[in-house]
Motif scaffolding. Structure first.
Motif, PDB file in Angstrom:
ATOM      1  N   GLY A   1      58.757  91.572  20.194  1.00 41.45           N
ATOM      2  CA  GLY A   1      57.940  92.599  20.823  1.00 41.45           C
ATOM      3  C   GLY A   1      57.092  92.078  21.964  1.00 41.45           C
ATOM      4  O   GLY A   1      56.277  92.801  22.528  1.00 41.45           O
ATOM      5  N   ARG A   2      57.281  90.825  22.324  1.00 41.70           N
ATOM      6  CA  ARG A   2      56.555  90.207  23.436  1.00 41.70           C
ATOM      7  C   ARG A   2      57.283  88.932  23.850  1.00 41.70           C
ATOM      8  O   ARG A   2      58.201  88.472  23.153  1.00 41.70           O
ATOM      9  CB  ARG A   2      55.114  89.864  23.030  1.00 41.70           C
ATOM     10  CG  ARG A   2      55.014  88.922  21.839  1.00 41.70           C
ATOM     11  CD  ARG A   2      53.597  88.818  21.327  1.00 41.70           C
ATOM     12  NE  ARG A   2      53.498  87.987  20.141  1.00 41.70           N
ATOM     13  CZ  ARG A   2      53.285  86.670  20.136  1.00 41.70           C
ATOM     14  NH1 ARG A   2      53.143  86.019  21.311  1.00 41.70           N
ATOM     15  NH2 ARG A   2      53.201  85.987  19.025  1.00 41.70           N
ATOM     16  N   GLN A   3      56.894  88.338  24.960  1.00 38.03           N
ATOM     17  CA  GLN A   3      57.550  87.127  25.441  1.00 38.03           C
ATOM     18  C   GLN A   3      56.950  85.907  24.765  1.00 38.03           C
ATOM     19  O   GLN A   3      55.755  85.632  24.874  1.00 38.03           O
ATOM     20  CB  GLN A   3      57.407  86.992  26.964  1.00 38.03           C
ATOM     21  CG  GLN A   3      58.125  85.754  27.517  1.00 38.03           C
ATOM     22  CD  GLN A   3      58.143  85.710  29.032  1.00 38.03           C
ATOM     23  OE1 GLN A   3      58.252  86.753  29.676  1.00 38.03           O
ATOM     24  NE2 GLN A   3      58.050  84.527  29.602  1.00 38.03           N
ATOM     25  N   VAL A   4      57.794  85.167  24.029  1.00 40.01           N
ATOM     26  CA  VAL A   4      57.342  83.944  23.363  1.00 40.01           C
ATOM     27  C   VAL A   4      57.976  82.707  23.992  1.00 40.01           C
ATOM     28  O   VAL A   4      57.694  81.591  23.578  1.00 40.01           O
ATOM     29  CB  VAL A   4      57.674  83.981  21.852  1.00 40.01           C
ATOM     30  CG1 VAL A   4      56.928  85.110  21.156  1.00 40.01           C
ATOM     31  CG2 VAL A   4      59.173  84.126  21.627  1.00 40.01           C
ATOM     32  N   PHE A   5      58.830  82.910  24.989  1.00 42.47           N
ATOM     33  CA  PHE A   5      59.494  81.792  25.661  1.00 42.47           C
ATOM     34  C   PHE A   5      58.869  81.590  27.040  1.00 42.47           C
ATOM     35  O   PHE A   5      58.190  82.466  27.564  1.00 42.47           O
ATOM     36  CB  PHE A   5      60.999  82.044  25.786  1.00 42.47           C
ATOM     37  CG  PHE A   5      61.354  83.377  26.390  1.00 42.47           C
ATOM     38  CD1 PHE A   5      61.447  83.547  27.772  1.00 42.47           C
ATOM     39  CD2 PHE A   5      61.589  84.475  25.573  1.00 42.47           C
ATOM     40  CE1 PHE A   5      61.776  84.773  28.329  1.00 42.47           C
ATOM     41  CE2 PHE A   5      61.915  85.704  26.124  1.00 42.47           C
ATOM     42  CZ  PHE A   5      62.005  85.857  27.497  1.00 42.47           C
ATOM     43  N   GLY A   6      59.092  80.427  27.618  1.00 46.18           N
ATOM     44  CA  GLY A   6      58.521  80.105  28.921  1.00 46.18           C
ATOM     45  C   GLY A   6      59.219  80.829  30.060  1.00 46.18           C
ATOM     46  O   GLY A   6      60.295  81.421  29.890  1.00 46.18           O
ATOM     47  N   ASN A   7      58.617  80.772  31.233  1.00 43.44           N
ATOM     48  CA  ASN A   7      59.210  81.413  32.413  1.00 43.44           C
ATOM     49  C   ASN A   7      60.309  80.572  33.031  1.00 43.44           C
ATOM     50  O   ASN A   7      61.183  81.083  33.734  1.00 43.44           O
ATOM     51  CB  ASN A   7      58.112  81.694  33.457  1.00 43.44           C
ATOM     52  CG  ASN A   7      57.122  82.740  32.967  1.00 43.44           C
ATOM     53  OD1 ASN A   7      57.519  83.718  32.334  1.00 43.44           O
ATOM     54  ND2 ASN A   7      55.835  82.534  33.245  1.00 43.44           N
ATOM     55  N   ASP A   8      60.279  79.261  32.800  1.00 41.25           N
ATOM     56  CA  ASP A   8      61.307  78.360  33.334  1.00 41.25           C
ATOM     57  C   ASP A   8      62.484  78.331  32.370  1.00 41.25           C
ATOM     58  O   ASP A   8      62.405  77.766  31.277  1.00 41.25           O
ATOM     59  CB  ASP A   8      60.724  76.959  33.501  1.00 41.25           C
ATOM     60  CG  ASP A   8      61.750  75.975  34.068  1.00 41.25           C
ATOM     61  OD1 ASP A   8      62.844  76.430  34.483  1.00 41.25           O
ATOM     62  OD2 ASP A   8      61.458  74.756  34.094  1.00 41.25           O
ATOM     63  N   LEU A   9      63.592  78.955  32.773  1.00 39.50           N
ATOM     64  CA  LEU A   9      64.775  79.049  31.899  1.00 39.50           C
ATOM     65  C   LEU A   9      65.829  77.999  32.220  1.00 39.50           C
ATOM     66  O   LEU A   9      66.921  78.035  31.661  1.00 39.50           O
ATOM     67  CB  LEU A   9      65.397  80.446  32.022  1.00 39.50           C
ATOM     68  CG  LEU A   9      64.474  81.640  31.698  1.00 39.50           C
ATOM     69  CD1 LEU A   9      65.257  82.948  31.823  1.00 39.50           C
ATOM     70  CD2 LEU A   9      63.871  81.507  30.309  1.00 39.50           C
ATOM     71  N   SER A  10      65.497  77.042  33.089  1.00 40.87           N
ATOM     72  CA  SER A  10      66.493  76.063  33.542  1.00 40.87           C
ATOM     73  C   SER A  10      66.940  75.114  32.424  1.00 40.87           C
ATOM     74  O   SER A  10      68.032  74.540  32.488  1.00 40.87           O
ATOM     75  CB  SER A  10      65.948  75.245  34.715  1.00 40.87           C
ATOM     76  OG  SER A  10      64.797  74.510  34.324  1.00 40.87           O
ATOM     77  N   LYS A  11      66.111  74.926  31.395  1.00 46.95           N
ATOM     78  CA  LYS A  11      66.458  74.009  30.313  1.00 46.95           C
ATOM     79  C   LYS A  11      67.036  74.729  29.098  1.00 46.95           C
ATOM     80  O   LYS A  11      67.345  74.098  28.091  1.00 46.95           O
ATOM     81  CB  LYS A  11      65.233  73.192  29.912  1.00 46.95           C
ATOM     82  CG  LYS A  11      64.727  72.270  31.027  1.00 46.95           C
ATOM     83  CD  LYS A  11      63.534  71.455  30.569  1.00 46.95           C
ATOM     84  CE  LYS A  11      63.050  70.538  31.688  1.00 46.95           C
ATOM     85  NZ  LYS A  11      61.879  69.724  31.281  1.00 46.95           N
ATOM     86  N   TYR A  12      67.183  76.046  29.201  1.00 51.38           N
ATOM     87  CA  TYR A  12      67.750  76.820  28.098  1.00 51.38           C
ATOM     88  C   TYR A  12      69.272  76.713  28.121  1.00 51.38           C
ATOM     89  O   TYR A  12      69.889  76.734  29.184  1.00 51.38           O
ATOM     90  CB  TYR A  12      67.326  78.286  28.196  1.00 51.38           C
ATOM     91  CG  TYR A  12      65.915  78.536  27.714  1.00 51.38           C
ATOM     92  CD1 TYR A  12      65.667  79.327  26.602  1.00 51.38           C
ATOM     93  CD2 TYR A  12      64.814  77.964  28.360  1.00 51.38           C
ATOM     94  CE1 TYR A  12      64.373  79.556  26.150  1.00 51.38           C
ATOM     95  CE2 TYR A  12      63.524  78.161  27.912  1.00 51.38           C
ATOM     96  CZ  TYR A  12      63.312  78.964  26.818  1.00 51.38           C
ATOM     97  OH  TYR A  12      62.034  79.173  26.365  1.00 51.38           O
ATOM     98  N   LYS A  13      69.855  76.603  26.939  1.00 54.47           N
ATOM     99  CA  LYS A  13      71.310  76.487  26.841  1.00 54.47           C
ATOM    100  C   LYS A  13      71.972  77.856  26.934  1.00 54.47           C
ATOM    101  O   LYS A  13      71.437  78.856  26.472  1.00 54.47           O
ATOM    102  CB  LYS A  13      71.701  75.818  25.533  1.00 54.47           C
ATOM    103  CG  LYS A  13      71.285  74.347  25.447  1.00 54.47           C
ATOM    104  CD  LYS A  13      71.751  73.719  24.158  1.00 54.47           C
ATOM    105  CE  LYS A  13      71.360  72.242  24.104  1.00 54.47           C
ATOM    106  NZ  LYS A  13      71.811  71.592  22.852  1.00 54.47           N
ATOM    107  N   ILE A  14      73.154  77.871  27.526  1.00 55.78           N
ATOM    108  CA  ILE A  14      73.936  79.106  27.665  1.00 55.78           C
ATOM    109  C   ILE A  14      74.901  79.207  26.485  1.00 55.78           C
ATOM    110  O   ILE A  14      75.572  78.234  26.140  1.00 55.78           O
ATOM    111  CB  ILE A  14      74.725  79.099  28.993  1.00 55.78           C
ATOM    112  CG1 ILE A  14      73.742  79.101  30.178  1.00 55.78           C
ATOM    113  CG2 ILE A  14      75.660  80.299  29.067  1.00 55.78           C
ATOM    114  CD1 ILE A  14      74.427  78.982  31.522  1.00 55.78           C
TER     115      ILE A  14
END
Length: 239
Positions: free
Chosen positions: A219-232
């Protein structure tokens, strides 16, 4: 015999809904002498908590046995308001928005009796209040029963999963012996990060629902704004 008591604020959030008759904790007669007794149709409000959106949770007491309140609670009495109508209103979106705006603090959130006294609500005649409260109570009872049924079915599914996924129980038409393999023998790790910082949807891995949209789940954003280190995770893969 020991008297009944709501000992901690946390109990209000975890053990009770809008209305209660009995408590989960008990105290000695000696302790009761220094506690605040609550009476039938009193409405209790929590005055402190960890979450602003849930601050000031209300409980209408419908019991008759000697009961006491402990912790940071405010107690209201009214001869013009049906108690469960008031508690239901306070716990609804209409009441929560007002309490949210009045709450103070961050790590520990507070709301005071004066602020609770200033909550605005539209008040129908007492008989209509009672009818509304009874209607909502019927729904609460139905929801409780459904919740208990769902929990029972979850436990049954859990047991069935254990049997089916271990080969202990077989479905009709399947008799061939299972092979024992390591995951590494039949699958390989796929590790590709979102290095181009594409605007991709972030998923959370949950215990019961698998991968679900993070924003929808929390119901809210719990992840960071930089998504470059997130796996696809491509279609057909598992995490």
């Amino acid at each position: 015999m020991a008297d009944r008591k709501i000992r901690e604020i946390g109990e209000v959030y975890t053990h009770y809904d809008n209305v209660f008759k009995d408590t989960f904790s008990f105290i000695s007669e000696e302790t009761a002498k220094s506690s605040v007794r609550i009476n039938t149709d009193d409405v209790l409000f929590t005055c402190s908590g960890e979450d602003r959106k849930d601050i000031g949770k209300a409980l209408a007491f419908k019991g008759v046995k000697p009961t006491y309140a402990g912790g940071d609670l405010a107690i209201f009495k009214s001869s013009k308001l049906e108690s469960s109508f008031l508690s239901s209103f306070a716990n609804s979106g209409l009441g929560k928005r007002q309490k949210y705006a009045s709450a103070q603090g961050h790590s520990v959130v507070h709301i005071y009796s004066k602020q609770l006294s200033n909550l605005l609500l539209t008040v129908p005649k007492y008989e209509e209040q009672k009818a509304i409260a009874n209607c909502l109570s019927t729904w609460d009872t139905s929801i409780t029963k459904q919740t208990q049924l769902i929990e029972t079915k979850k436990q049954l599914k859990k047991a069935l999963m254990q049997q089916l996924l271990s080969g202990e129980k077989r479905l009709p038409g399947f008799v061939r012996k299972w092979e024992l393999k390591k995951i590494g023998d039949i699958a390989k790790e796929y590790s590709v990060k979102n290095v181009k910082s594409q605007d991709i949807e972030v998923f959370s891995c949950t215990k019961y629902d698998g991968l679900v949209p993070s924003l929808e789940y929390f119901g809210r954003q719990v992840f960071g704004n930089d998504l470059s280190k997130y796996k696809i995770v491509p279609r057909g893969h598992f995490a």
